[in-house]
Design an enzyme around this catalytic site. Structure first.
Site, PDB file in Angstrom:
ATOM      1  N   ARG A 131      26.060  40.890  58.144  1.00  0.00           N
ATOM      2  CA  ARG A 131      25.787  41.053  56.705  1.00  0.00           C
ATOM      3  C   ARG A 131      24.310  40.897  56.352  1.00  0.00           C
ATOM      4  NH1 ARG A 131      31.278  40.245  53.887  1.00  0.00           N
ATOM      5  NH2 ARG A 131      30.065  40.377  51.996  1.00  0.00           N
ATOM      6  N   TYR A 240      34.933  40.577  66.490  1.00  0.00           N
ATOM      7  CA  TYR A 240      34.110  41.737  66.853  1.00  0.00           C
ATOM      8  C   TYR A 240      32.636  41.345  66.923  1.00  0.00           C
ATOM      9  CZ  TYR A 240      33.766  42.161  61.676  1.00  0.00           C
ATOM     10  OH  TYR A 240      33.583  41.918  60.333  1.00  0.00           O
TER      11      TYR A 240
HETATM   12  P1  FAD Z   1      28.928  40.319  46.130  1.00  0.00           P
HETATM   13  O1  FAD Z   1      28.624  40.604  47.548  1.00  0.00           O
HETATM   14  O2  FAD Z   1      29.710  39.089  45.814  1.00  0.00           O
HETATM   15  O3  FAD Z   1      27.535  40.268  45.355  1.00  0.00           O
HETATM   16  C1  FAD Z   1      27.448  39.785  44.029  1.00  0.00           C
HETATM   17  C2  FAD Z   1      26.007  39.360  43.779  1.00  0.00           C
HETATM   18  O4  FAD Z   1      25.882  39.048  42.386  1.00  0.00           O
HETATM   19  C3  FAD Z   1      25.591  38.111  44.548  1.00  0.00           C
HETATM   20  O5  FAD Z   1      24.340  38.333  45.156  1.00  0.00           O
HETATM   21  C4  FAD Z   1      25.524  37.024  43.468  1.00  0.00           C
HETATM   22  O6  FAD Z   1      24.559  36.026  43.761  1.00  0.00           O
HETATM   23  C5  FAD Z   1      25.134  37.854  42.253  1.00  0.00           C
HETATM   24  N1  FAD Z   1      25.524  37.247  40.974  1.00  0.00           N
HETATM   25  C6  FAD Z   1      26.707  36.674  40.668  1.00  0.00           C
HETATM   26  N2  FAD Z   1      26.700  36.239  39.396  1.00  0.00           N
HETATM   27  C7  FAD Z   1      25.476  36.557  38.888  1.00  0.00           C
HETATM   28  C8  FAD Z   1      24.873  36.359  37.604  1.00  0.00           C
HETATM   29  N3  FAD Z   1      25.525  35.751  36.599  1.00  0.00           N
HETATM   30  N4  FAD Z   1      23.599  36.803  37.422  1.00  0.00           N
HETATM   31  C9  FAD Z   1      22.921  37.427  38.424  1.00  0.00           C
HETATM   32  N5  FAD Z   1      23.452  37.621  39.662  1.00  0.00           N
HETATM   33  C10 FAD Z   1      24.713  37.199  39.888  1.00  0.00           C
HETATM   34  N6  FAD Z   1      34.602  44.153  53.023  1.00  0.00           N
HETATM   35  C11 FAD Z   1      34.443  45.222  53.862  1.00  0.00           C
HETATM   36  O7  FAD Z   1      34.177  46.345  53.384  1.00  0.00           O
HETATM   37  N7  FAD Z   1      34.558  45.088  55.220  1.00  0.00           N
HETATM   38  C12 FAD Z   1      34.861  43.869  55.792  1.00  0.00           C
HETATM   39  O8  FAD Z   1      34.947  43.777  57.009  1.00  0.00           O
HETATM   40  C13 FAD Z   1      35.052  42.739  54.946  1.00  0.00           C
HETATM   41  N8  FAD Z   1      35.342  41.523  55.453  1.00  0.00           N
HETATM   42  C14 FAD Z   1      35.549  40.461  54.630  1.00  0.00           C
HETATM   43  C15 FAD Z   1      35.896  39.213  55.165  1.00  0.00           C
HETATM   44  C16 FAD Z   1      36.130  38.119  54.331  1.00  0.00           C
HETATM   45  C17 FAD Z   1      36.531  36.787  54.913  1.00  0.00           C
HETATM   46  C18 FAD Z   1      35.993  38.284  52.924  1.00  0.00           C
HETATM   47  C19 FAD Z   1      36.235  37.103  52.001  1.00  0.00           C
HETATM   48  C20 FAD Z   1      35.619  39.507  52.373  1.00  0.00           C
HETATM   49  C21 FAD Z   1      35.415  40.612  53.216  1.00  0.00           C
HETATM   50  N9  FAD Z   1      35.057  41.869  52.698  1.00  0.00           N
HETATM   51  C22 FAD Z   1      34.901  42.934  53.528  1.00  0.00           C
HETATM   52  C23 FAD Z   1      34.874  42.058  51.250  1.00  0.00           C
HETATM   53  C24 FAD Z   1      33.384  42.066  50.888  1.00  0.00           C
HETATM   54  O9  FAD Z   1      32.783  40.890  51.337  1.00  0.00           O
HETATM   55  C25 FAD Z   1      33.181  42.184  49.371  1.00  0.00           C
HETATM   56  O10 FAD Z   1      34.056  43.148  48.844  1.00  0.00           O
HETATM   57  C26 FAD Z   1      31.736  42.618  49.043  1.00  0.00           C
HETATM   58  O11 FAD Z   1      30.818  41.667  49.510  1.00  0.00           O
HETATM   59  C27 FAD Z   1      31.565  42.825  47.536  1.00  0.00           C
HETATM   60  O12 FAD Z   1      30.244  43.190  47.250  1.00  0.00           O
HETATM   61  P2  FAD Z   1      29.676  43.076  45.767  1.00  0.00           P
HETATM   62  O13 FAD Z   1      28.279  43.602  45.845  1.00  0.00           O
HETATM   63  O14 FAD Z   1      30.631  43.701  44.814  1.00  0.00           O
HETATM   64  O15 FAD Z   1      29.707  41.527  45.439  1.00  0.00           O
END
Ligand code: FAD
Length: 422
Positions: A131, A240
């Site tokens: 990541r 993996y």
């Molecule tokens: P996030 O990655 O959560 O990013 C949100 C961002 O917003 C963060 O940087 C946070 O700091 C910021 N933020 C939050 N609130 C505020 C605020 N009020 N003001 C400003 N910034 C803020 N997905 C896959 O596709 N493949 C996989 O193999 C996979 N494996 C996973 C394994 C596990 C154990 C888990 C729990 C999840 C897995 N996922 C996987 C899912 C994946 O991790 C998430 O779906 C993905 O990270 C979502 O991305 P996002 O950008 O929507 O949110």
């Protein structure tokens, strides 16, 4: 180029319904809250499309937890479009196949070919990614396209939407204003809570252990570049390689009702990890024994209620804020990347911001809901009680196609492609 799942006719249909006070979407000032995989991908694509983009992240620096992530072709197509696929592939692992093994005997009851098979079939690679690597590559790309787009230490507290724009109010007392707000702020999204009110999460009773093991702490021939899914009663473990084969990633899902803390960085005792997987094969024991005992993490997996809508006239959601997804199909981040591509395309092709947001939502809401539901369903499928039940589930065929039913359903790419090469 990227195509929307519902085809171009969706655009004209929604435009007709949504023509109130059209705002030209060209050269929009777009504000993204959240610098995760979804927010950064959206920022890059929208900059490429010619918009002015500002991204606000609450943390003092962009960084991901040291975990692994699987990225299938529906997302690597998008990353290619963004111009980062080669950079990412250079630091990732391209797995040859997925093996589904019985937890104690290591009998392989099913497999999905990845590697060339996946790439030939879907036109882009399947990657196992560290990541921090994907976040670094995405951040670099956004900064190349606009050196001043990323603003750190900006925690959104609330937003105000009016006819002319959206104002963001941050915890440090500052504000920002633009034409459109994209809430890419993850599972505990402030934007989602403001749009829909706070809705508590429902604990699934499952937790995900995770850890990362440097290759030099394992036997040289420990595991080839494949994805192994060890499946046992009430628990399974996926293993993996990432980071060019330098690190072995494991995620172990266990039914554990007593643990309810949700987050990537919550440490839990190594002894509990060892106990939870005590019945698993010696390869799993070798790996757990090699793990850093002070850096084992445990995440309570929650479901959240499905949203009826994602967008108002000038505010929309993307990624986990819109559709938190359990990890059982490895599609949460991949869906966030698809969202970004479809939103970029909708803004490009629709006449008016409202129409674009409506089109984006319509193109995404059913597909992501299906992936969320299927991911939840897979928790059950990974946790049969007996060897016979696992064998039977993997051997079952769809009479219409003579394909393995379970495996067929497992792979979201074979079900539908929201983002495909045009
Ligand atoms: P996030 O990655 O959560 O990013 C949100 C961002 O917003 C963060 O940087 C946070 O700091 C910021 N933020 C939050 N609130 C505020 C605020 N009020 N003001 C400003 N910034 C803020 N997905 C896959 O596709 N493949 C996989 O193999 C996979 N494996 C996973 C394994 C596990 C154990 C888990 C729990 C999840 C897995 N996922 C996987 C899912 C994946 O991790 C998430 O779906 C993905 O990270 C979502 O991305 P996002 O950008 O929507 O949110």
């Amino acid at each position: 180029d990227l195509a929307l799942e519902n085809g171009p006719q969706t655009f004209s249909q929604t435009e007709q319904k949504f023509t109130k006070d059209p705002i030209m979407t060209e050269r929009c000032k777009i504000m993204i809250v959240g610098g995760g995989i979804g927010g950064l991908t959206a920022a890059g694509l929208l900059l490429l499309a010619g918009h002015e983009v500002e991204l606000f992240e609450q943390a003092p620096e962009l960084g991901e937890v040291g975990a692994g992530i699987q990225v299938s072709a529906n997302a690597t197509h998008v990353l290619r479009q963004l111009g980062v696929l080669d950079r990412l592939a250079a630091v990732s692992v391209r797995p040859l196949r997925t093996e589904f093994r019985l937890h104690d005997t290591a009998e392989v009851v099913g497999q999905i070919l990845l590697g060339d098979t996946h790439e030939d079939r879907f036109g882009a690679p399947y990657l196992h990614v560290y990541r921090p690597d994907i976040l670094r590559v995405l951040e670099e790309r956004v900064r190349e396209l606009s050196p001043s787009a990323i603003h750190l230490n900006k925690a959104l507290e609330r937003y105000e939407e009016d006819d002319q724009g959206v104002t963001l109010r941050f915890a440090d007392g500052t504000t920002a204003r633009g034409d459109l707000l994209i809430g890419a702020d993850g599972i505990k999204s402030v934007v989602r809570s403001q749009m829909h009110g706070f809705e508590p999460a429902n604990f699934t009773g499952n937790v995900a252990w995770r850890g990362m093991i440097p290759a030099d702490r394992l036997p040289a021939d420990f595991q080839p570049p494949i994805f192994v899914n060890w499946m046992g009663p009430d628990k399974h473990m996926v293993v993996y390689w990432v980071n060019g084969g330098r690190l072995l990633n494991f995620v172990g899902c266990v039914e554990k009702p007593e643990w309810t803390q949700e987050g990537w960085a919550i440490k839990a005792p190594w002894d509990d990890l060892k106990t939870d997987f005590a019945s698993f094969h010696r390869d799993v024991q070798t790996m757990i024994d090699a793990a850093d005992k002070d850096n084992c993490f445990c995440w309570a997996l929650n479901n959240r209620p499905r949203l009826k809508y994602w967008s108002t006239d000038r505010v929309t959601l993307l990624g986990d804020s819109a559709h938190p997804t359990l990890p059982y199909m490895a599609q949460g981040a991949v869906m966030a990347i698809e969202d970004a591509a479809v939103l970029m395309r909708a803004l490009d092709e629709c006449n008016g911001l409202g129409a674009a947001l409506k089109t984006y939502e319509q193109a995404r809401i059913d597909r992501t809901a299906r992936i969320v539901d299927e991911s939840t369903e897979h928790a059950r499928l990974f946790h049969f009680q007996t060897h016979a039940e696992f064998r039977e589930a993997f051997a079952r065929k769809d009479p219409a196609t003579d394909r393995g039913l379970w495996l067929y359903n497992y792979n979201p790419l074979t079900v539908s492609l929201a983002v495909a090469p045009a």
